[in-house]
Design an enzyme around this catalytic site. Sequence first.
Site, PDB file in Angstrom:
ATOM      1  N   LYS A 195       0.821  -1.214   0.000  1.00  0.00           N
ATOM      2  CA  LYS A 195       0.000   0.000   0.000  1.00  0.00           C
ATOM      3  C   LYS A 195       0.858   1.267   0.000  1.00  0.00           C
ATOM      4  CE  LYS A 195      -2.339  -0.999   3.760  1.00  0.00           C
ATOM      5  NZ  LYS A 195      -1.773  -2.300   4.203  1.00  0.00           N
ATOM      6  N   ARG A 206      -9.623   0.409   9.132  1.00  0.00           N
ATOM      7  CA  ARG A 206      -9.183  -0.946   9.460  1.00  0.00           C
ATOM      8  C   ARG A 206     -10.204  -1.706  10.280  1.00  0.00           C
ATOM      9  NH1 ARG A 206      -3.213   0.050   8.873  1.00  0.00           N
ATOM     10  NH2 ARG A 206      -2.169  -1.905   9.338  1.00  0.00           N
ATOM     11  N   ARG A 231      11.725  -6.168   4.750  1.00  0.00           N
ATOM     12  CA  ARG A 231      11.691  -4.729   5.007  1.00  0.00           C
ATOM     13  C   ARG A 231      12.312  -4.427   6.375  1.00  0.00           C
ATOM     14  NH1 ARG A 231       5.877  -1.950   4.584  1.00  0.00           N
ATOM     15  NH2 ARG A 231       5.650  -2.497   6.768  1.00  0.00           N
ATOM     16  N   ARG A 287      11.536   0.442  11.253  1.00  0.00           N
ATOM     17  CA  ARG A 287      10.303  -0.003  11.913  1.00  0.00           C
ATOM     18  C   ARG A 287      10.526  -1.265  12.734  1.00  0.00           C
ATOM     19  NH1 ARG A 287       5.046   0.291   8.203  1.00  0.00           N
ATOM     20  NH2 ARG A 287       4.395  -1.032   9.937  1.00  0.00           N
ATOM     21  N   ARG A 312      -0.032  -8.936  13.466  1.00  0.00           N
ATOM     22  CA  ARG A 312      -0.656  -7.923  12.594  1.00  0.00           C
ATOM     23  C   ARG A 312      -1.530  -8.583  11.538  1.00  0.00           C
ATOM     24  NH1 ARG A 312       4.864  -5.454  11.331  1.00  0.00           N
ATOM     25  NH2 ARG A 312       3.922  -4.451   9.514  1.00  0.00           N
TER      26      ARG A 312
HETATM   27  P1  ADP Z   1       1.241  -2.233   8.111  1.00  0.00           P
HETATM   28  O1  ADP Z   1      -0.066  -2.147   7.409  1.00  0.00           O
HETATM   29  O2  ADP Z   1       2.377  -2.649   7.222  1.00  0.00           O
HETATM   30  O3  ADP Z   1       1.184  -3.036   9.380  1.00  0.00           O
HETATM   31  P2  ADP Z   1       0.943   0.563   8.961  1.00  0.00           P
HETATM   32  O4  ADP Z   1       1.999   1.576   8.917  1.00  0.00           O
HETATM   33  O5  ADP Z   1      -0.278   0.789   8.130  1.00  0.00           O
HETATM   34  O6  ADP Z   1       1.681  -0.781   8.565  1.00  0.00           O
HETATM   35  O7  ADP Z   1       0.458   0.337  10.471  1.00  0.00           O
HETATM   36  C1  ADP Z   1       1.373   0.088  11.512  1.00  0.00           C
HETATM   37  C2  ADP Z   1       0.601  -0.068  12.839  1.00  0.00           C
HETATM   38  O8  ADP Z   1      -0.082   1.156  13.139  1.00  0.00           O
HETATM   39  C3  ADP Z   1      -0.495  -1.130  12.856  1.00  0.00           C
HETATM   40  O9  ADP Z   1       0.003  -2.412  13.171  1.00  0.00           O
HETATM   41  C4  ADP Z   1      -1.440  -0.585  13.937  1.00  0.00           C
HETATM   42  O10 ADP Z   1      -0.953  -0.864  15.230  1.00  0.00           O
HETATM   43  C5  ADP Z   1      -1.362   0.913  13.742  1.00  0.00           C
HETATM   44  N1  ADP Z   1      -2.428   1.422  12.837  1.00  0.00           N
HETATM   45  C6  ADP Z   1      -2.246   1.993  11.618  1.00  0.00           C
HETATM   46  N2  ADP Z   1      -3.421   2.343  11.077  1.00  0.00           N
HETATM   47  C7  ADP Z   1      -4.378   1.984  11.972  1.00  0.00           C
HETATM   48  C8  ADP Z   1      -5.801   2.063  12.003  1.00  0.00           C
HETATM   49  N3  ADP Z   1      -6.502   2.593  10.983  1.00  0.00           N
HETATM   50  N4  ADP Z   1      -6.465   1.587  13.087  1.00  0.00           N
HETATM   51  C9  ADP Z   1      -5.792   1.061  14.121  1.00  0.00           C
HETATM   52  N5  ADP Z   1      -4.460   0.944  14.162  1.00  0.00           N
HETATM   53  C10 ADP Z   1      -3.754   1.397  13.106  1.00  0.00           C
END
Ligand code: ADP
Length: 192
Positions: free
Chosen positions: A14, A89, A128, A134, A146
Amino acid sequence: MFNLILFGPPGSGKGTQSEKLIEKFGLIHLSTGDLLRKEIANQTQLGLEAKSFMDKGQLVPDEVVIGMIGSALDANPAAKGFLFDGFPRTTAQAEALDTLLTGKGSEISLVLALEVGEEELVARLLNRGKTSSRSDDRDENVIRQRLEEYRKKTAIVADHYAKFNKVSKVKGEGSIDEIFGSLAAEIDKKRA
Ligand code: ADP
């Protein structure tokens, strides 16, 4: 406004595709993951709270991310459209987003759902983790958690938008340019 959700599990590409899509279509990129990491870097109260969830691979509470998105929408009143990345999400987040957009006389135009197999996702995220800052990409247990959160709470968000015929599935395996071509073609179809 043209409002796009780029949907898919962690590691589905994404972030990579968002960068290319915002450039081609002139959208504003709203990534809740990036916004949360910025809060952590600035050591805000919100960031401190969010970090404890993120480090465990759990979702941050809905009200926190919904508040962040509300502020980001208000901060960009002249936008041609937004690309939502990593949001919504949960079904509660999707309903809140619909309400926020309705309040601005707008709506979600299209949901592009990237499809990638689970073992490929784990491999990409671990890879990654070798080079990124990260910490949530370095631990296989956090990665699996996750993916579990995605299966339990996020996958159903696509059903919410499928009810309104807004979802297009796109194969998320192949070269970055091939996948970008497929995504762009779906957007062009929708805008035609
Ligand atoms: P990825 O999708 O690769 O896990 P992101 O950068 O989108 O990476 O998200 C990293 C973390 O941030 C998630 O594991 C979660 O803990 C938190 N997070 C991100 N977006 C949301 C969301 N919309 N609702 C709840 N938690 C979120």
